[in-house]
Design a protein around this motif. Structure first.
Motif, short mmCIF file in Angstrom:
data_model
loop_
_atom_site.label_atom_id
_atom_site.label_comp_id
_atom_site.label_asym_id
_atom_site.label_seq_id
_atom_site.Cartn_x
_atom_site.Cartn_y
_atom_site.Cartn_z
N ASP A 169 13.55 -18.24 4.94
CA ASP A 169 14.77 -17.46 4.78
C ASP A 169 14.98 -16.43 5.88
OD1 ASP A 169 15.84 -18.58 2.29
OD2 ASP A 169 13.96 -17.85 1.46
N PRO A 193 24.41 -21.26 0.44
CA PRO A 193 23.42 -20.97 -0.59
C PRO A 193 24.04 -21.18 -1.97
CG PRO A 193 24.17 -18.95 0.46
CD PRO A 193 24.78 -20.09 1.22
N HIS A 224 12.16 -19.28 -3.57
CA HIS A 224 11.94 -20.45 -2.72
C HIS A 224 10.46 -20.72 -2.46
CE1 HIS A 224 16.18 -19.57 -1.00
NE2 HIS A 224 16.24 -20.23 -2.14
N TYR A 257 19.55 -20.40 5.94
CA TYR A 257 20.79 -20.87 5.35
C TYR A 257 21.70 -21.48 6.40
CZ TYR A 257 19.72 -18.40 1.05
OH TYR A 257 19.14 -17.97 -0.10
N HIS A 260 11.19 -10.93 -1.49
CA HIS A 260 10.65 -11.95 -0.60
C HIS A 260 9.16 -11.73 -0.35
CE1 HIS A 260 11.47 -8.53 1.99
NE2 HIS A 260 10.54 -9.01 2.80
N PRO A 290 19.30 -13.42 2.72
CA PRO A 290 18.02 -12.72 2.66
C PRO A 290 18.16 -11.25 3.03
CG PRO A 290 17.82 -14.79 3.82
CD PRO A 290 19.29 -14.57 3.58
N SER A 327 19.62 -17.09 9.63
CA SER A 327 18.66 -17.39 8.58
C SER A 327 18.57 -18.89 8.39
CB SER A 327 19.08 -16.73 7.26
OG SER A 327 20.13 -17.47 6.68
#
Length: 192
Positions: A80, A28, A109, A47, A149, A35, A45
């Motif tokens: 995420d 990231p 995002h 990522y 989020h 997250p 995740s």
């Protein structure tokens, strides 16, 4: 179009033009953290999923989504949290479906790209807002405004997110009549 990369391989650093190694996982950005879903169920995740196209060697483009009437549109850079199915009574009623499929997306995002004025909200439980299109009724996402989020309704994506659901939650609320073993047809059932 290729990506400029530094010797360390970070895109956009202004170094010589090179393509990232598609087998390398991208970390990231420094200003992002993992997250906020601490759970053994959510051990992986987005990522951890390669964001570099093996075909082109370029960073993956944002996923696009929309409501049924197409007036509310959005983009997400990545999911995420893993995709999951929620069987809770509230989700069943909100979606008129035996369960809903969701994934967490950091606000950084997620972008509404059209029809933001069409979005309405229903507070389904204290502090939780379910956002839906006022034209067609499609439930697009849910949020608790203080959290970093949103909870995306994955079925509103216009394309395959490249992930598959990893878990079911609230199965204590699962409807008895849901039968995954009943016959399936690619379109209408025969004789219709």
């Amino acid at each position: 179009m290729g990506l400029a990369a530094s010797p360390g391989g970070r895109p956009g650093s202004g170094g010589p033009r090179s393509l990232p190694d598609p087998s390398r996982r991208l970390d990231p950005a420094p200003d992002e953290t993992r997250p906020p879903w601490p759970s053994p169920l959510l051990s992986r995740s987005r990522y951890d999923i390669d964001r570099v196209s093996a075909r082109t060697g370029e960073l993956a483009v944002a996923l696009k989504g929309s409501c049924l009437c197409g007036k509310v549109t959005y983009e997400v850079d990545q999911l995420d949290s893993p995709i999951g199915h929620c069987h809770c009574k509230t989700c069943r009623k909100a979606h008129a479906s035996p369960y809903t499929t969701t994934a967490g997306v950091l606000r950084s995002h997620f972008r509404i790209t059209g029809g933001e004025a069409m979005l309405q909200a229903h507070e389904s439980s204290p502090g939780k807002l379910r956002k839906f299109c006022s034209g067609c009724g499609t439930h697009v996402f849910a949020e608790r405004p203080a959290q970093p989020h949103i909870i995306l309704r994955v079925a509103t994506l216009d394309e395959d997110p490249g992930q598959r659901p990893e878990f079911h939650i609230w199965v204590s609320h699962r409807v008895a009549w849901l039968d995954p073993d009943c016959p399936s047809f690619p379109e209408w059932q025969p004789g219709r």
